[in-house]
Design an enzyme around this catalytic site. Structure first.
Site, PDB file in Angstrom:
ATOM      1  N   CYS A   7       0.862  -1.182   0.000  1.00 48.76           N
ATOM      2  CA  CYS A   7       0.000   0.000   0.000  1.00 48.76           C
ATOM      3  C   CYS A   7       0.897   1.231   0.000  1.00 48.76           C
ATOM      4  O   CYS A   7       2.068   1.128  -0.384  1.00 48.76           O
ATOM      5  CB  CYS A   7      -0.971  -0.011   1.189  1.00 48.76           C
ATOM      6  SG  CYS A   7      -0.159   0.016   2.806  1.00 48.76           S
ATOM      7  N   ASN A  10       2.322   1.450   4.375  1.00 58.57           N
ATOM      8  CA  ASN A  10       2.631   0.182   5.061  1.00 58.57           C
ATOM      9  C   ASN A  10       2.320   0.261   6.565  1.00 58.57           C
ATOM     10  O   ASN A  10       2.972  -0.376   7.381  1.00 58.57           O
ATOM     11  CB  ASN A  10       4.090  -0.244   4.829  1.00 58.57           C
ATOM     12  CG  ASN A  10       4.415  -1.691   5.223  1.00 58.57           C
ATOM     13  OD1 ASN A  10       5.529  -2.007   5.610  1.00 58.57           O
ATOM     14  ND2 ASN A  10       3.446  -2.575   5.139  1.00 58.57           N
ATOM     15  N   CYS A  12      -1.395   0.739   7.391  1.00 61.33           N
ATOM     16  CA  CYS A  12      -2.826   0.405   7.505  1.00 61.33           C
ATOM     17  C   CYS A  12      -3.188  -0.824   6.666  1.00 61.33           C
ATOM     18  O   CYS A  12      -3.345  -1.927   7.187  1.00 61.33           O
ATOM     19  CB  CYS A  12      -3.707   1.589   7.105  1.00 61.33           C
ATOM     20  SG  CYS A  12      -3.534   3.026   8.176  1.00 61.33           S
ATOM     21  N   ARG A  13      -3.316  -0.637   5.358  1.00 52.73           N
ATOM     22  CA  ARG A  13      -3.889  -1.711   4.534  1.00 52.73           C
ATOM     23  C   ARG A  13      -2.966  -2.910   4.339  1.00 52.73           C
ATOM     24  O   ARG A  13      -3.388  -4.056   4.513  1.00 52.73           O
ATOM     25  CB  ARG A  13      -4.302  -1.152   3.166  1.00 52.73           C
ATOM     26  CG  ARG A  13      -5.469  -0.207   3.237  1.00 52.73           C
ATOM     27  CD  ARG A  13      -5.629   0.589   1.967  1.00 52.73           C
ATOM     28  NE  ARG A  13      -4.497   1.496   1.775  1.00 52.73           N
ATOM     29  CZ  ARG A  13      -4.285   2.238   0.705  1.00 52.73           C
ATOM     30  NH1 ARG A  13      -5.129   2.150  -0.317  1.00 52.73           N
ATOM     31  NH2 ARG A  13      -3.246   3.036   0.624  1.00 52.73           N
ATOM     32  N   SER A  14      -1.694  -2.671   3.939  1.00 51.47           N
ATOM     33  CA  SER A  14      -0.854  -3.841   3.627  1.00 51.47           C
ATOM     34  C   SER A  14      -0.438  -4.649   4.851  1.00 51.47           C
ATOM     35  O   SER A  14      -0.410  -5.894   4.764  1.00 51.47           O
ATOM     36  CB  SER A  14       0.342  -3.469   2.742  1.00 51.47           C
ATOM     37  OG  SER A  14       1.209  -2.568   3.372  1.00 51.47           O
ATOM     38  N   ASP A 121      -8.227   3.705   1.183  1.00 51.80           N
ATOM     39  CA  ASP A 121      -7.293   4.100   2.234  1.00 51.80           C
ATOM     40  C   ASP A 121      -8.095   4.559   3.455  1.00 51.80           C
ATOM     41  O   ASP A 121      -8.840   5.538   3.368  1.00 51.80           O
ATOM     42  CB  ASP A 121      -6.437   5.246   1.691  1.00 51.80           C
ATOM     43  CG  ASP A 121      -5.329   5.632   2.648  1.00 51.80           C
ATOM     44  OD1 ASP A 121      -5.370   5.199   3.810  1.00 51.80           O
ATOM     45  OD2 ASP A 121      -4.435   6.371   2.216  1.00 51.80           O
TER      46      ASP A 121
HETATM   47  P1  4NP Z   1      -1.795   2.792   4.120  1.00 53.35           P
HETATM   48  O1  4NP Z   1      -2.458   4.135   4.695  1.00 53.35           O
HETATM   49  O2  4NP Z   1      -1.251   3.135   2.753  1.00 53.35           O
HETATM   50  O3  4NP Z   1      -2.957   1.853   4.054  1.00 53.35           O
HETATM   51  O4  4NP Z   1      -0.721   2.383   5.093  1.00 53.35           O
HETATM   52  C1  4NP Z   1      -1.775   5.352   4.762  1.00 53.35           C
HETATM   53  C2  4NP Z   1      -0.969   5.624   5.843  1.00 53.35           C
HETATM   54  C3  4NP Z   1      -0.340   6.848   5.924  1.00 53.35           C
HETATM   55  C4  4NP Z   1      -0.486   7.778   4.928  1.00 53.35           C
HETATM   56  C5  4NP Z   1      -1.277   7.480   3.839  1.00 53.35           C
HETATM   57  C6  4NP Z   1      -1.918   6.272   3.754  1.00 53.35           C
HETATM   58  N1  4NP Z   1       0.146   9.039   5.028  1.00 53.35           N
HETATM   59  O5  4NP Z   1      -0.051   9.856   4.118  1.00 53.35           O
HETATM   60  O6  4NP Z   1       0.882   9.286   5.982  1.00 53.35           O
END
Ligand code: 4NP
Length: 152
Positions: A7, A10, A12-14, A121
């Site tokens: 994602c 790294n 939340c989703r992955s 997201d």
């Molecule tokens: P992820 O979510 O891609 O599912 O881990 C996010 C975590 C942090 C951010 C964006 C998406 N950020 O912009 O900090």
């Protein structure tokens, strides 16, 4: 077979995908699949998953608190057989980084045809977004395991 979930951050989703897929893989002890996750961005390198992802996974009996964020590297495209992106933006970033002749790249949700193609997201939303993400990851994990069943 080696599978990498990707994602943006790294956190939340992955890591949630890694946790959900690993939990379901453990129910198929005859299958041999190595699992990891990474982010296309480097903002959160070394950090544990988001507390909301940890809490939502824990409610389903999955502990992702020990995972630490890392960024995708060029080597990942050789080390892994399958690299699975959470959304189209992640997939586009992976295609740009891909040196070629290595892993197959896909959207993870391609494996679950009755679901949306992108895992949204949840970072800027409420707790319900984290539950929805887990529901989607469970469906795609089961579908991918069914697909890999005869190969691993
Ligand atoms: P992820 O979510 O891609 O599912 O881990 C996010 C975590 C942090 C951010 C964006 C998406 N950020 O912009 O900090």
């Amino acid at each position: 077979m080696k599978v990498l979930f990707v994602c943006l951050g790294n956190i939340c989703r992955s890591p949630s995908a890694e946790g959900v897929f690993s939990q379901r893989l453990a129910q198929r002890p005859h299958m041999h699949v190595a699992v990891d996750s990474a982010g296309t961005a480097g903002y959160h390198i070394g950090k544990a998953p988001d507390a909301r992802s940890v809490a939502a996974a824990r409610k389903r009996g999955i502990d992702i608190s020990g995972l630490r964020a890392r960024q995708v590297t060029a080597e990942d495209f050789h080390r892994f057989d399958l690299i699975l992106a959470m959304d189209r933006s992640n997939l586009a970033d992976l295609r740009r980084l891909d040196p070629g002749n290595g892993a197959e790249l896909h959207l993870f949700m391609e494996y679950a045809p009755d679901q949306p193609l992108e895992v949204p997201d949840p970072y800027y939303g409420g707790d319900q977004g984290f539950e929805q993400v887990l529901d989607m990851l469970e469906a795609a994990s089961d579908a991918l395991l069914d697909e890999l069943q005869s190969r691993c």
